[in-house]
Design an enzyme around this catalytic site. Structure first.
Site, PDB file in Angstrom:
ATOM      1  N   HIS A  38      -4.039  -7.980   7.999  1.00 49.72           N
ATOM      2  CA  HIS A  38      -3.798  -6.888   7.361  1.00 49.72           C
ATOM      3  C   HIS A  38      -4.672  -5.943   6.905  1.00 49.72           C
ATOM      4  O   HIS A  38      -5.849  -6.477   6.666  1.00 49.72           O
ATOM      5  CB  HIS A  38      -2.815  -7.472   6.189  1.00 49.72           C
ATOM      6  CG  HIS A  38      -1.433  -7.459   6.456  1.00 49.72           C
ATOM      7  ND1 HIS A  38      -0.261  -7.308   5.543  1.00 49.72           N
ATOM      8  CD2 HIS A  38      -0.767  -8.033   7.627  1.00 49.72           C
ATOM      9  CE1 HIS A  38       0.847  -7.695   6.127  1.00 49.72           C
ATOM     10  NE2 HIS A  38       0.567  -7.772   7.318  1.00 49.72           N
ATOM     11  N   GLU A 107       2.896  -3.165  11.741  1.00 51.59           N
ATOM     12  CA  GLU A 107       3.582  -2.707  10.842  1.00 51.59           C
ATOM     13  C   GLU A 107       2.776  -1.526  10.344  1.00 51.59           C
ATOM     14  O   GLU A 107       1.535  -0.980  10.316  1.00 51.59           O
ATOM     15  CB  GLU A 107       3.552  -3.340   9.557  1.00 51.59           C
ATOM     16  CG  GLU A 107       4.405  -5.023   9.790  1.00 51.59           C
ATOM     17  CD  GLU A 107       3.900  -5.790   8.586  1.00 51.59           C
ATOM     18  OE1 GLU A 107       4.406  -5.445   7.455  1.00 51.59           O
ATOM     19  OE2 GLU A 107       3.363  -6.826   8.734  1.00 51.59           O
TER      20      GLU A 107
END
Length: 319
Positions: A38, A107
């Site tokens: 991330h 994402e």
């Protein structure tokens, strides 16, 4: 034989803690670790987001036996697939072929940071398929050029490649991603104990397929109340599925979207507390659905306690 892994949540723990927890997981008997990749955490309470590939290098050097995988890396927007091909090959060499790569369509939370357009889901799947082709192409260590719809590679060669092929798994949630995995990947990764996903993948892969990874969240804590509190504080976005979560732009968006999620809203999906049987029941849903690689994740700061709990009470029962 089913393999059991430990989740390295880069969103919740700093880089040094992630390496320390991996060493603990190896000593406790976990078969592998899976690290998230991330740029941002989901929620402010999580508070971390170190560069996964730097941590992976330290993990490869600090451990001897435990398998290593990502969960998941998006190789299509924030990264160019040639960069991930090189990164994965390097970690595989450093770990003596203990590394596998799990990829997904990403994402918006992480991928928008370079200012690139956030494409629709069908386009991201097309990009992901092309990225996998580039990964496979470069991993043979020869010189390659590639002109695709989304990516170009200009006379690229990886000089450090592993002795064994890197196993590549693909995150799936529906028919299109399952079809893509059956066509281009060696296995799948999913986050719900859905036997239909497993069977559809096996059917699409000609009746067999490769490793089938599942990720199960276990809010272990000294009391059920504490476990529910921590799950809500750190993981309440899981009340929504990825059709929502993949589209939110930033941490502020996740904070706003989850404002009205209550601790009790997570009761049916995240087991909480100290009772091993409660956690084993959740794990067995994945086993019954046909998953053969299970990643055990626990929100909260006491990862040392969770690892001890798994070593003493869960792994003996599961094996």
């Amino acid at each position: 034989m089913t393999k059991f892994g430990y989740k390295l949540m880069t969103e919740e723990h700093g880089p040094k803690a992630l390496v320390t927890n991996t060493v603990r997981a190896e000593a406790a008997g976990f078969d592998f670790v899976s690290i998230s990749d991330h740029f941002h955490p989901w929620l402010e309470a999580q508070g971390h987001a170190s560069f996964a590939w730097s941590v992976l290098g330290a993990i490869a050097h600090a451990t001897d036996r435990i398998g290593i995988t990502t969960g998941l890396t998006c190789p299509i927007i924030r990264y160019h697939p040639a960069i991930i091909a090189q990164a994965a090959a390097t970690i595989a060499v450093m770990s003596d072929d203990r590394f596998s790569l799990a990829v997904g369509a990403g994402e918006r939370l992480n991928e928008h940071v370079t200012g690139a357009l956030w494409p629709s889901t069908p386009i991201r799947h097309e990009m992901l398929g092309e990225a996998v082709d580039i990964l496979r192409l470069l991993w043979d260590g020869k010189v390659h050029s590639f002109e695709g719809q989304f990516f170009d590679v200009d006379h690229a060669q990886l000089y450090d490649v592993p002795d064994k092929p890197i196993v590549l798994t693909l995150g799936v949630s529906g028919p299109k991603s399952i079809a893509l995995a059956a066509e281009k990947a060696d296995g799948i990764m999913a986050t719900s104990p859905d036997s239909e996903i497993v069977q559809n993948y096996k059917d699409a892969a000609g009746g067999s397929g490769g490793p089938i990874y599942g990720e199960v969240m276990l809010a272990w804590a000294p009391t059920e109340e504490q476990g529910r509190k921590t799950a809500h504080e750190r993981f309440r976005f899981s009340a929504f599925d990825w059709s929502v979560n993949s589209e939110l732009r930033d941490v502020a968006g996740f904070e706003a979207a989850t404002k009205y999620v209550r601790p009790e809203d997570l009761k049916d999906t995240i087991p909480a507390g100290p009772d091993a049987q409660v956690h084993l029941a959740a794990i067995r849903q994945y086993l019954d659905a046909g998953f053969d690689h299970l990643v055990l994740a626990c929100p909260g700061d006491d990862q040392e306690g969770f690892i001890r709990f798994v070593e003493a009470e869960l792994l003996p029962a599961l094996r």
